[in-house]
Design an enzyme around this catalytic site. Structure first.
Site, PDB file in Angstrom:
ATOM      1  N   GLU A  90       0.976  -1.054   0.107  1.00 27.07           N
ATOM      2  CA  GLU A  90       0.010  -0.362   0.021  1.00 27.07           C
ATOM      3  C   GLU A  90       1.364   0.624   0.010  1.00 27.07           C
ATOM      4  O   GLU A  90       1.529   1.296   1.158  1.00 27.07           O
ATOM      5  CB  GLU A  90      -1.151   0.206   0.888  1.00 27.07           C
ATOM      6  CG  GLU A  90      -2.052  -1.761   0.889  1.00 27.07           C
ATOM      7  CD  GLU A  90      -2.818  -0.526   0.802  1.00 27.07           C
ATOM      8  OE1 GLU A  90      -2.861  -0.299  -0.714  1.00 27.07           O
ATOM      9  OE2 GLU A  90      -3.758  -1.968   0.022  1.00 27.07           O
ATOM     10  N   CYS A 152      -8.260  -0.981   8.219  1.00 29.91           N
ATOM     11  CA  CYS A 152      -6.893  -1.060   7.945  1.00 29.91           C
ATOM     12  C   CYS A 152      -6.287  -0.138   7.135  1.00 29.91           C
ATOM     13  O   CYS A 152      -4.873   0.621   7.694  1.00 29.91           O
ATOM     14  CB  CYS A 152      -6.746  -2.655   6.264  1.00 29.91           C
ATOM     15  SG  CYS A 152      -6.940  -3.726   6.393  1.00 29.91           S
ATOM     16  N   HIS A 176      -1.280  -5.784   2.651  1.00 32.20           N
ATOM     17  CA  HIS A 176      -2.453  -6.813   2.698  1.00 32.20           C
ATOM     18  C   HIS A 176      -1.825  -7.409   2.005  1.00 32.20           C
ATOM     19  O   HIS A 176      -0.812  -7.871   1.525  1.00 32.20           O
ATOM     20  CB  HIS A 176      -3.444  -6.209   1.684  1.00 32.20           C
ATOM     21  CG  HIS A 176      -4.463  -5.078   2.259  1.00 32.20           C
ATOM     22  ND1 HIS A 176      -4.752  -3.665   1.877  1.00 32.20           N
ATOM     23  CD2 HIS A 176      -5.065  -5.437   3.107  1.00 32.20           C
ATOM     24  CE1 HIS A 176      -5.483  -3.448   2.551  1.00 32.20           C
ATOM     25  NE2 HIS A 176      -6.612  -4.404   3.513  1.00 32.20           N
TER      26      HIS A 176
END
Length: 215
Positions: A90, A152, A176
């Site tokens: 991410e 998250c 993730h």
């Protein structure tokens, strides 16, 4: 605390417990595995593993408790995205609860904004180096500029913004992972999840040792 500092940088690795639609969270098992059998790295460090409860009302308090006790230099947060095909790196945390889904207790965030700070924050993990290292171990990698509208992204934002007491790591970010298990391309074995997590930690350690985190 001083002894931990003598061991090198403090590294926090987090996962999540179950949440609606995911009664089994592979990141919880990953963190438990790393805690039960701590990996060894070629650079000294102090490791702390923690499983976070999927709860909007307490998530900042949970992170503050860890921060006050451990004060990590590096924070690597893992979470489940069932549609992943590998380790999803991410790049951007979004300081917004827009599109939030109910947490494990059915709760929703009290406000749309997650914390004080800019609308977006970039990961400070060495993502290019991580991607290269994972590839060298034949582990699948994908990229994302949207960590979603769930806990998250909330944890990613709080960690990068330094919004929790004691939790203001020089390097932090979010990864993730898919469900764990044998079979489809959307799954990684528990051994592959552990290997990938260790590669990520090792890469961050080497980046830290190079002094590039301070630039």
């Amino acid at each position: 605390m001083g002894a931990a500092r003598d061991l090198g940088p403090r590294i926090l690795v987090t996962g999540f417990g179950p949440f609606p639609g995911a009664p089994v969270n592979p990141t919880e098992a990953l963190v438990a595995d790393l805690a039960d059998a701590p990996p060894r790295f070629d650079i000294p460090c102090a490791l702390r593993m923690a499983v976070l409860d999927v709860d909007y009302a307490t998530i900042a308090t949970q992170l503050s408790a860890i921060g006050n006790d451990f004060s990590p230099d590096i924070a690597i947060h893992f979470g489940l995205a069932a549609e992943c095909r590998g380790f999803r790196l991410e790049r951007v945390a979004r300081n917004s609860h827009a599109g939030a889904r109910p947490d494990r207790a059915g709760g929703l965030p009290a406000s749309e904004r997650i914390c004080a700070g800019p609308p977006t924050l970039s990961s400070s993990l060495p993502l290019d180096a991580i991607a290269k290292a994972l590839g060298e171990h034949d582990l699948p990698v994908e990229w994302s500029d949207d960590a979603g509208g769930y806990l998250c992204n909330t944890v990613f934002t709080l960690s990068r913004a330094g919004a929790c007491n004691g939790l203001d790591p020089a390097m932090s970010g979010f990864v993730h992972v898919p469900m764990a298990g044998e079979g489809t391309q959307f799954r990684l074995t528990p051994a592959a999840l552990r290997q990938g997590a260790c590669v990520i930690v090792q890469t961050c350690l080497r980046h830290w040792a190079s002094g590039r985190h301070a630039s």
